[in-house]
Design a protein around this motif. Sequence first.
Motif, mmCIF file in Angstrom:
data_model
loop_
_atom_site.group_PDB
_atom_site.id
_atom_site.type_symbol
_atom_site.label_atom_id
_atom_site.label_comp_id
_atom_site.label_asym_id
_atom_site.label_seq_id
_atom_site.Cartn_x
_atom_site.Cartn_y
_atom_site.Cartn_z
ATOM 1 N N ASN A 2 8.546 -4.562 0.545
ATOM 2 C CA ASN A 2 7.309 -4.783 -0.198
ATOM 3 C C ASN A 2 6.113 -4.587 0.721
ATOM 4 O OD1 ASN A 2 7.605 -6.922 1.432
ATOM 5 N ND2 ASN A 2 7.326 -8.492 -0.130
ATOM 6 N N ALA A 3 6.210 -3.590 1.570
ATOM 7 C CA ALA A 3 5.171 -3.374 2.560
ATOM 8 C C ALA A 3 3.865 -2.956 1.893
ATOM 9 C CB ALA A 3 5.634 -2.321 3.535
ATOM 10 N N LEU A 4 3.928 -1.918 1.097
ATOM 11 C CA LEU A 4 2.742 -1.456 0.378
ATOM 12 C C LEU A 4 3.156 -1.276 -1.073
ATOM 13 C CD1 LEU A 4 -0.176 -0.404 0.283
ATOM 14 C CD2 LEU A 4 0.670 1.830 0.945
ATOM 15 N N SER A 5 2.684 -2.197 -1.924
ATOM 16 C CA SER A 5 3.029 -2.109 -3.345
ATOM 17 C C SER A 5 1.834 -1.568 -4.099
ATOM 18 C CB SER A 5 3.365 -3.488 -3.928
ATOM 19 O OG SER A 5 4.085 -4.240 -3.008
ATOM 20 N N LEU A 6 2.115 -0.638 -4.973
ATOM 21 C CA LEU A 6 1.038 0.006 -5.718
ATOM 22 C C LEU A 6 1.361 0.023 -7.199
ATOM 23 C CD1 LEU A 6 0.733 3.178 -3.463
ATOM 24 C CD2 LEU A 6 -0.860 1.273 -3.494
ATOM 25 N N LEU A 20 0.915 5.525 -11.466
ATOM 26 C CA LEU A 20 2.159 5.325 -10.730
ATOM 27 C C LEU A 20 2.363 3.859 -10.380
ATOM 28 C CD1 LEU A 20 1.208 4.825 -7.570
ATOM 29 C CD2 LEU A 20 1.051 7.283 -7.549
ATOM 30 N N GLU A 21 3.605 3.568 -10.109
ATOM 31 C CA GLU A 21 3.986 2.246 -9.653
ATOM 32 C C GLU A 21 5.055 2.473 -8.602
ATOM 33 O OE1 GLU A 21 4.714 -0.405 -12.824
ATOM 34 O OE2 GLU A 21 5.072 -2.111 -11.517
ATOM 35 N N CYS A 22 4.782 2.067 -7.369
ATOM 36 C CA CYS A 22 5.798 2.322 -6.340
ATOM 37 C C CYS A 22 5.618 1.373 -5.158
ATOM 38 C CB CYS A 22 5.751 3.765 -5.874
ATOM 39 S SG CYS A 22 4.226 4.239 -5.063
ATOM 40 N N GLN A 23 6.636 1.372 -4.318
ATOM 41 C CA GLN A 23 6.632 0.597 -3.083
ATOM 42 C C GLN A 23 6.785 1.582 -1.944
ATOM 43 O OE1 GLN A 23 7.264 -3.039 -3.186
ATOM 44 N NE2 GLN A 23 6.940 -2.941 -5.391
ATOM 45 N N SER A 38 -2.203 17.101 -7.892
ATOM 46 C CA SER A 38 -1.175 16.149 -8.306
ATOM 47 C C SER A 38 -1.610 14.716 -8.049
ATOM 48 C CB SER A 38 0.138 16.449 -7.569
ATOM 49 O OG SER A 38 -0.072 16.451 -6.183
ATOM 50 N N GLY A 39 -2.779 14.531 -7.463
ATOM 51 C CA GLY A 39 -3.302 13.180 -7.306
ATOM 52 C C GLY A 39 -3.121 12.598 -5.921
ATOM 53 N N LYS A 40 -2.807 13.444 -4.937
ATOM 54 C CA LYS A 40 -2.535 12.924 -3.594
ATOM 55 C C LYS A 40 -3.766 12.239 -2.996
ATOM 56 C CE LYS A 40 -1.385 16.959 -1.860
ATOM 57 N NZ LYS A 40 -1.571 17.976 -2.899
ATOM 58 N N SER A 41 -4.909 12.934 -3.047
ATOM 59 C CA SER A 41 -6.117 12.352 -2.448
ATOM 60 C C SER A 41 -6.613 11.159 -3.246
ATOM 61 C CB SER A 41 -7.221 13.407 -2.369
ATOM 62 O OG SER A 41 -6.778 14.519 -1.638
ATOM 63 N N THR A 42 -6.472 11.238 -4.567
ATOM 64 C CA THR A 42 -6.870 10.102 -5.402
ATOM 65 C C THR A 42 -6.075 8.858 -5.013
ATOM 66 O OG1 THR A 42 -7.256 11.674 -7.182
ATOM 67 C CG2 THR A 42 -7.190 9.357 -7.783
ATOM 68 N N LEU A 43 -4.782 9.065 -4.736
ATOM 69 C CA LEU A 43 -3.928 7.950 -4.330
ATOM 70 C C LEU A 43 -4.445 7.329 -3.021
ATOM 71 C CD1 LEU A 43 -1.393 6.222 -4.460
ATOM 72 C CD2 LEU A 43 -0.107 8.100 -3.448
ATOM 73 N N LEU A 44 -4.765 8.180 -2.031
ATOM 74 C CA LEU A 44 -5.272 7.643 -0.763
ATOM 75 C C LEU A 44 -6.594 6.907 -0.977
ATOM 76 C CD1 LEU A 44 -4.611 10.171 2.142
ATOM 77 C CD2 LEU A 44 -3.153 8.412 1.180
ATOM 78 N N ASP A 45 -7.472 7.485 -1.818
ATOM 79 C CA ASP A 45 -8.763 6.843 -2.091
ATOM 80 C C ASP A 45 -8.565 5.447 -2.683
ATOM 81 O OD1 ASP A 45 -10.036 9.025 -1.148
ATOM 82 O OD2 ASP A 45 -10.861 9.704 -3.053
ATOM 83 N N CYS A 46 -7.588 5.313 -3.568
ATOM 84 C CA CYS A 46 -7.324 3.998 -4.177
ATOM 85 C C CYS A 46 -6.811 3.015 -3.129
ATOM 86 C CB CYS A 46 -6.300 4.120 -5.308
ATOM 87 S SG CYS A 46 -6.943 4.925 -6.774
ATOM 88 N N ILE A 47 -5.970 3.500 -2.217
ATOM 89 C CA ILE A 47 -5.430 2.608 -1.188
ATOM 90 C C ILE A 47 -6.542 2.183 -0.226
ATOM 91 C CG2 ILE A 47 -3.830 2.453 0.760
ATOM 92 C CD1 ILE A 47 -2.016 4.412 -0.816
ATOM 93 N N ALA A 48 -7.444 3.123 0.081
ATOM 94 C CA ALA A 48 -8.541 2.809 1.004
ATOM 95 C C ALA A 48 -9.614 1.951 0.345
ATOM 96 C CB ALA A 48 -9.161 4.098 1.535
ATOM 97 N N GLY A 49 -9.630 1.941 -0.990
ATOM 98 C CA GLY A 49 -10.670 1.187 -1.695
ATOM 99 C C GLY A 49 -11.911 2.014 -1.959
ATOM 100 N N ARG A 60 -1.146 -4.047 -2.866
ATOM 101 C CA ARG A 60 -0.814 -5.136 -1.930
ATOM 102 C C ARG A 60 -0.268 -4.538 -0.657
ATOM 103 N NH1 ARG A 60 -0.266 -10.361 -3.554
ATOM 104 N NH2 ARG A 60 1.265 -10.884 -1.973
ATOM 105 N N PHE A 61 -0.758 -5.027 0.476
ATOM 106 C CA PHE A 61 -0.242 -4.538 1.755
ATOM 107 C C PHE A 61 0.190 -5.720 2.598
ATOM 108 C CE2 PHE A 61 -0.797 -3.158 6.191
ATOM 109 C CZ PHE A 61 0.039 -2.055 6.194
ATOM 110 N N ARG A 62 1.450 -5.743 2.968
ATOM 111 C CA ARG A 62 2.022 -6.835 3.778
ATOM 112 C C ARG A 62 1.600 -8.208 3.257
ATOM 113 N NH1 ARG A 62 1.173 -4.059 9.762
ATOM 114 N NH2 ARG A 62 2.882 -2.598 9.560
ATOM 115 N N GLY A 63 1.750 -8.359 1.955
ATOM 116 C CA GLY A 63 1.473 -9.658 1.353
ATOM 117 C C GLY A 63 0.006 -9.950 1.106
ATOM 118 N N GLU A 64 -0.862 -9.026 1.502
ATOM 119 C CA GLU A 64 -2.304 -9.226 1.353
ATOM 120 C C GLU A 64 -2.739 -8.442 0.114
ATOM 121 O OE1 GLU A 64 -5.953 -7.952 4.179
ATOM 122 O OE2 GLU A 64 -4.069 -8.398 5.197
#
Lengths: 364, 226
Positions: A2-6, A20-23, A38-49, A60-64
Amino acid sequence: MNALSLRLDCPGEEGFRLRLECQLPDTGITAIYGPSGSGKSTLLDCIAGLRRPAAGGLVRFRGESWLAPGTFVPPWQRRVAYVFQDARLFPHLNWQQNLDYAASRRADKGGAGMDQVIAALALGDLLQRDPAGLSAGQKQRVAIGRALMSAPQLLLLDEPLANLDHAAAAQCLACLQQLARQLDLPMLYVSHDIEEVSQLADHLLLLEQGRVSDQGSLLELCGRLDTRLSHEEQAAAIVVGTIGRHDPEYALTELEVEGQTLLVGHRPEAPGQKRRLRVPARDVSVCRQRPLDSSILNILPVTLAQMEADGEARVLLRLALGTQYLLARITRKSANRLQLQPGDHLFAQIKSAALLMESTDTHE
Amino acid sequence: MSTAELDAIYLTIALATITTILLLILGTPLAWWLSRQKTSWPALVEALVAMPLILPPTVLGFYLLLLFAPDTALGSAWEQLTGTRLAFSFSALVIGSVIYSLPFVVQPLQAAFQRVPENLLRVAATLGAGPLDQFRSVVLPLTRRSFITAASLGFAHTVGEFGVVLMIGGNIPGETRVLSIALYDYVESLQFAEAHRLAAGLVVFSLVLLFLLYRRDRRDSWRVRA
C-alpha cells in the motif's frame, strides 16, 4: 503493498478521462508506459498535486493522505519532486543556484547531499553557469539534480529524455540508473520508449486511454502475450543473465541464462555480474531440430508455453527458457507448417545482432 | 523660485510618491489576479481599470467629487473617522490619483506577469515553494524591470494630472495646489515667465524619465537579439 494508493477520476487535456484505481510500490523505478494521450502526464500531475481530480479521488503515500474527501495537500507540502520533459530551469538563476533553490526548501535534513548529486550527474564539469548556455542534456541533468536536492520522498519523471539526442539520453539514463542504486528513492518514470523502460524499470504500469490495462514486474509483463506490449512492433522479452567468459579472439562475451550460454558482442563488465538482455520477438525464430549448419550462434532449447494470433498473418509464441520467457513472432503459415502446440520442445534461434545488452542491474 | 512654487513642487512629489506606493501595493495583486484568470468576465475588471485612459479626467473628477461630498456614505464616514472633510483635501487627491493612474501600473505588471511561464511556478511548487514564496522567488526576479516601468509611469502620470485635481482638490496652497494647478494659475494671471519655468521643468522631467525607460528597453531588446 500500500505504498502509493490511487483512485482517480480526472479529465485530461484532449477530452479523455483518466480513470483508475491502483496500488504502486514505493521502491525502485516504476515505469508508466502507454501511447501519447493515455493519461501518463495527467497521472503524474495528480500525484504531484498540480491537478485536482474530481471529487472522490484518493491519493495516499506511505500511509499519508494527500488527497481524500475533505483533504488536499498542496504540491509544496507533498515532498514530491517532478522532472519535466523540458528542464524548466529558473532562467534568473545559474545552475548552482537552481540546485540551491531546491536545497534551501527541503523539508528534512536527510536526502542526497550537494556533492553527491553533483558527482552522480557529472555536473562538476559544467563550465557554463547560465542555464541558457547549457545543452539540452546538461539542462536535464541539472533539472534532475535540482529535483534530488529537494530531498523528495518520491521522484516523478515525465519523459525526461524525450528531447535529448541519443548520446545525451544515454548519459542521462546512466546517471538515473546510478542514482536509483545509490538512493533509496522511489521513482515513477513516464515514457513511451520501451527501450528506455526496459533498461530502467523494475515495475511497469500500462496505461491505455486513461485506464490501467496491466501492471506488474517488468520482466513478467514483457514475457506475457496478453498485454498490449507483446503486440507492439518492437515487442521484446527481457531475460536476466550472468556475464561469463570473454572470448577475445572473436570479441564475444558469454552470458549465462538459465544454465544456457548465449554469446553477445564483447562487453566490458566483469564475469559474475547480472545483466538484463532484451530479446526482440521479431528476431527470434523456432525450429523443431537443432540446426547444425546455421550462421546463428545462439540456439537454445525451449518449451512452447503459449501462442496467440498477432494480426492476420502472424503468431506470437511464448517460449519457456527455464523460469524465464522469450517471445517469438513468426508467420501463421510457419506455425501451421510446424504444427506447433503448447508443450512442444523447440529450439529458439536468436540472431546475435538482435541481442541488446542493457547495462542495468536487476533485482532478480 | 518662490515659496509657493517650492510648496507646489513638494506637494506634487509627495502626492506622486504616496500614490505610486499605494498603486504598487494595490496594483500588484490586482495585476497578478488578472494575469492568472482564464475566464472572460475579468475583462470587465480590466475595462474598469483602463477607463481613465480614455475618459476625460473631468468625468472621473466629477463623480469623485459627488462621492466625496460630506452627505454621502463615504464622505460622512471619512469625517467621523478622521474628523476632517474628504472633499478638497490631500487625501482626496491621493484617492483620485490612485484611480486615475491605476492603468499605468496595472497594465505593464499584468503583461509582465502573463509572460511568466506557469511551468516555472509548477516546478517551484513541487520543490516546496508555497504561493507567496513562488511569487517572491520566481515572479518578482523575472518581472523586476516591469515594476520599475510601472512605478515610473505611475509616478510621472500622477505628476502630470490636472483635470481630476482641479475637480476634487480645488486650489488650496500647501494642501491641493500641485504643479499643474500652479501653472494654470500663472497662465490665468498672465505670469508667463513663471509659467514657462514650471512648464519647461515638467517637460524636461517627463522627457528624461521616458528617455531613460525607453533607452533601457532598447538596450535590452538589442541584447536579447544579439
